[in-house]
Design an enzyme around this catalytic site. Structure first.
Site, PDB file in Angstrom:
ATOM      1  N   ASN A  98       0.844  -1.191   0.000  1.00  0.00           N
ATOM      2  CA  ASN A  98       0.000   0.000   0.000  1.00  0.00           C
ATOM      3  C   ASN A  98       0.880   1.243   0.000  1.00  0.00           C
ATOM      4  O   ASN A  98       1.727   1.396   0.885  1.00  0.00           O
ATOM      5  CB  ASN A  98      -0.890   0.023   1.240  1.00  0.00           C
ATOM      6  N   GLU A 150       8.566  -4.676  -1.170  1.00  0.00           N
ATOM      7  CA  GLU A 150       7.421  -3.754  -1.100  1.00  0.00           C
ATOM      8  C   GLU A 150       7.830  -2.359  -1.551  1.00  0.00           C
ATOM      9  O   GLU A 150       7.051  -1.646  -2.184  1.00  0.00           O
ATOM     10  CB  GLU A 150       6.845  -3.720   0.322  1.00  0.00           C
TER      11      GLU A 150
HETATM   12 ZN   LIG Z   1       4.727  -8.114  -4.332  1.00  0.00          ZN
END
Ligand SMILES: [Zn+2]
Length: 856
Positions: free
Chosen positions: A260, A291
């Protein structure tokens, strides 16, 4: 609930443009539901009709351009919208249900202290469990979130906190344009630590009960975060584009982490409460880097539709591994990738469900979830590594930067990426003379052919060394032979090294380009002709390509003697991988792998290699060997672990890995009981909470500990992890009543959380308990169709896999699987996983037959 199809998404994209989401969530109610209001501003073709998605517990109101629509018009998760204006305002209010499956708004009560924690997971189409949305990746819009929650809580979201107008009220600044599947927040009495780096505010969050453990590792977590940010800023022209960078370690998370923007969520198993090996620390670092890579690949530039999932995951896996290896202390990340991640990729690519890295078309979102596998991650990343070898790093990075510049805050496809790589890299010279001589040049046209073979075709090639030696012991022939399986007969261009590891300890690497269109896949290594044929030849030395490898017979014979002395961990990892893969295919017996473990494991110095060899070989031992041969094999493995343990530095990772391996393999209950009681524990080894659970599980499996011991351990460890470990131990008890209770949980419980059900399924099957669990082989195939429908996709898939009778490698199991697969009422996940897991049994049976025939 219908899953959004590619066709529907394309049609809707043509009709509307979303301008903004204004979302208000009220989390002050009870433990069942929360209140959601979403106001969406969007443009549309005047007069057109479409639908918005929402999955409410109760829909309270719908207002479109000032008129109220009937909430009863909601059809499954779709709310029809007709007679649209050019500019539209839609407001949807609803009561939403909290979840206990890690999807939507997950609600967790910490058994350690009774505190409540919430986090939102919008992936893949679960934003609809939070608020109404046009839920497809290419309808991006800024999101402005406000939250009401208990005033003593902490609330964080993708965007920066803009105002705290009164206690219990949080108002966040509008985000950059986000795909709907990225909307996230956390709410609860979180423990928070903050820092700043290069102008970017950093935060980490975890539950209060884990605060001391997070603080103990805070330096490492922030250091890795800073190092990765710096490295990405060196590689990419575009700076980190989402303001602050928060990382929240959240409970009962399904994935490793979720990218996110501005608020990464990670499973809080990464907050270590007991001693861990450096492999586990490296995995946490790689996850942080993965990430972060998504902030560019996925978040800044998002795939247009789920068929380009690999654009997100392959790039994040490649860049996450690369940046970890280049910028952090975990400089062996590519060795981990070789032995662990690629093994996952090779397995996935040989299964019936194999698919191209970049499939031409993924029909709907439900289908997309099934592609989150070893192909989209590990194979795709390997293919990118091969692309870098083939194209040159400078051209590759120039192409990426051109891609980000062209599509920032937008969406892109495979064709867009290839265009960026072609133009971005057009002026760069090919990386080797062989390429310049026609084996492949970095032009757009050749990249198209390269992409067709590597990205559009499934399955894996095998690179097999073939050699011949003259009477003087010199090579008169040495060649790499590339083959492909009959069902997918595509050969590929491979740029590889072939390592020559001589008996005198010297090593050298020959670089070679394998041309798929020449010599029927056979490439001669003329440099080796006439040299003394000693030691071994290792194809794909350096691990630049994605291919199964096979040694020539003389090299294979030399492995037990040479492997322990090889300095290069990556070469050792490849040789271990080759040995285990050949056994998986029945080309060599599993007992050969066990002999190699006895010969070479005690000398291993790289902890990831020791751990992965023990894990992967155990799969073979438990599935491929009959009980007597299995007992003998485990005895030898336990002996090798004891030898490794005896030589390992006190208090280090290798000591812990050896101890875990010994615990898992030994049948010496006196030793296990002794360690639990603190007797005979090797110096430096901490018998801490997690190691105690490992000892107890083994004692339970062996019938040497029971419910009283489990209850006592659970009483001493009142954490969420303790509850999971206790559930696993209870399911592993060699007792008919315990198995009945566990099976009931696995097939019927929706009260328990995703993690507790999965821990129960994990403990159920034990090779030592084949007789006791025999009736459940049939029960699995009878009960799973209903059990799979009982749960949401992610948890259902996990349970399908964990509860599968994986040790019952016998024809009757395969017959039951065939009967199940003949039904037409299975969920897509159940069909997919039973097909694949049954194929694992098929391979085990084929290998056993082949090995028996060879030794007869
Ligand atoms: Zn991923």
């Amino acid at each position: 609930m219908p899953s959004l199809t590619r066709v529907e998404a394309t049609a809707r994209r043509a009709l509307i443009t979303v301008e903004s989401y204004q979302v208000d969530l009220d989390l002050t109610g009870g433990g069942e539901r929360f209140h959601s209001t979403a106001t969406i501003r969007f443009r549309a073709t005047p007069g057109a009709g479409t639908f918005v998605e929402v999955k409410p517990a109760r829909l309270l109101g719908v207002r479109l351009n000032g008129r109220d629509l009937d909430p009863d018009s909601l059809d499954d998760n779709r709310l029809p919208l007709t007679g649209l204006a050019g500019e539209n305002t839609l407001t949807v209010t609803a009561e939403m249900a909290y979840s206990n499956t890690g999807e939507g708004m997950h609600r967790f009560v910490d058994p350690a202290d009774g505190e409540t924690y919430l986090y939102a997971m919008s992936f893949l189409d679960d934003v609809q469990r939070l608020f109404a949305a046009f839920d497809q990746p290419d309808l991006k819009a800024p999101v402005t979130l406000s939250v009401s929650a208990p005033p003593e809580w902490t609330v964080a979201a993708n965007g920066q906190l803009a105002a705290n107008p009164r206690p219990g009220r949080w108002e966040f600044a509008p985000t950059a344009p986000l795909a709907t599947y990225f909307v996230s927040l956390i709410a609860g009495p979180w423990h928070v630590r903050r820092a700043e780096h290069d102008g970017i505010p950093l935060g980490v969050y975890c539950r209060r009960s884990l605060a001391a453990h997070l603080d103990a590792d805070l330096d490492e977590i922030f250091t890795v975060t800073r190092q990765c940010l710096d490295r990405f800023h060196e590689l990419f022209a575009e700076r980190y584009p989402f303001g602050k960078y928060d990382q929240a370690f959240v409970p009962e998370f399904n994935a490793g982490a979720m990218e996110n923007p501005g608020l990464v969520t990670l499973r809080d198993d990464y907050v270590f409460r007991s001693a861990v090996t450096d492999t586990q620390r490296e995995l946490r670092a790689t996850t942080i880097a993965h990430e972060m890579a998504h902030m560019w690949f996925g978040d800044l530039v998002t795939m247009r539709w789920w068929d380009d999932l690999w654009l997100n995951e392959s790039f994040a896996e490649y860049l996450g591994t690369r940046v970890t290896a280049e910028a952090t202390r975990f400089d062996q990340a590519w060795t981990t990738f070789a032995i662990r991640r690629k093994a996952w990729g090779y397995t996935a690519d040989q299964r019936p469900s194999t698919h191209p890295v970049a499939p031409e078309e993924v029909a709907d979102a439900a289908q997309a979830l099934l592609n989150f596998d070893g192909i989209s991650y590990a194979k795709g990343a390997s293919v990118l590594r091969q692309l870098v070898a083939w194209l040159g790093d400078e051209a590759f990075l120039a192409g990426l930067n051109a891609h980000f510049a062209a599509h920032r805050f937008g969406n892109a496809t495979l064709a867009d990426l290839l265009a960026s790589l072609s133009t971005g890299g057009a002026r760069s010279e090919p990386a080797s003379p062989a390429a310049a001589n026609g084996a492949g040049t970095a032009t757009g046209r050749d990249l198209t052919d390269w992409a067709e073979r590597w990205l559009r075709r499934p399955q894996v090639n095998t690179l097999r060394m073939e050699t011949a030696v003259d009477a003087d012991g010199r090579w008169v022939d040495a060649a790499v032979v590339q083959t492909a399986p009959d069902a997918h007969p595509v050969l590929r261009p491979h740029r590889i090294g072939v390592g020559r590891y001589a008996t005198d300890g010297t090593a050298r690497r020959v670089d070679v380009d394998l041309d798929p269109d020449a010599g029927k896949g056979r490439t001669e290594l003329t440099e080796l002709i006439g040299e003394p044929a000693t030691g071994l030849l290792l194809p794909n030395d350096g691990d630049l390509t994605f291919a199964k490898i096979r040694l020539d017979p003389a090299s294979a014979d030399a492995v037990p003697m040479l492997l322990p002395g090889l300095d290069d961990p990556l070469a050792r990892a490849l040789l271990w991988g080759e040995a285990m893969d050949a056994a998986t295919d029945g080309e060599r017996p599993v007992t050969g792998v066990v002999s190699l473990i006895a010969a070479a494991l005690p000398a291993e110095t790289e902890v990831i290699i020791a751990e992965e060899v023990l894990t992967l070989s155990r799969r073979l031992i438990d599935r491929y060997l009959d009980p007597l041969a299995r007992d003998a094999a485990l005895l030898r493995v336990a002996g090798a672990c004891a030898a490794l343990l005896a030589g390992a530095p006190a208090g280090g990772s290798l000591q812990l890995a050896a101890a875990r391996g010994l615990i898992a393999a030994t049948t010496d209950t006196a030793l296990l009981r002794g360690w639990l009681a603190g007797d005979g524990v090797p110096e430096g080894l901490a018998v801490d909470t997690d190691l105690r659970w490992a000892l107890l599980l083994r004692l339970v499996v062996l019938g040497a500990a029971g419910e009283p011991e489990i209850a006592a351990e659970a009483a001493a460890d009142r954490s969420a992890t303790g509850a999971e470990r206790a559930a696993c131990c209870r399911a592993a008890l060699p007792d008919a009543a315990a198995k009945r209770a566990a099976w009931e949980i696995v097939t019927s419980s929706t009260e328990l959380s995703n993690r507790l059900v999965e821990a129960t399924a994990e403990g159920f099957w034990q090779p030592e308990q084949a007789e006791l669990t025999a009736p459940y082989v049939e029960r699995y195939f009878a009960d799973m169709p209903a059990a799979a429908r009982l749960r949401t996709a992610w948890t259902a898939d996990e349970v399908t896999i964990l509860a599968f009778p994986r040790y019952a490698a016998a024809q009757p199991t395969r017959d039951l699987a065939a009967a199940l697969l003949a039904r037409d009422d299975l969920t897509p996940g159940l069909r997919r996983w039973v097909t694949d897991l049954d194929d694992d049994l098929r391979r085990a049976l084929v290998a056993r037959t082949a090995v028996a025939a060879a030794s007869a």
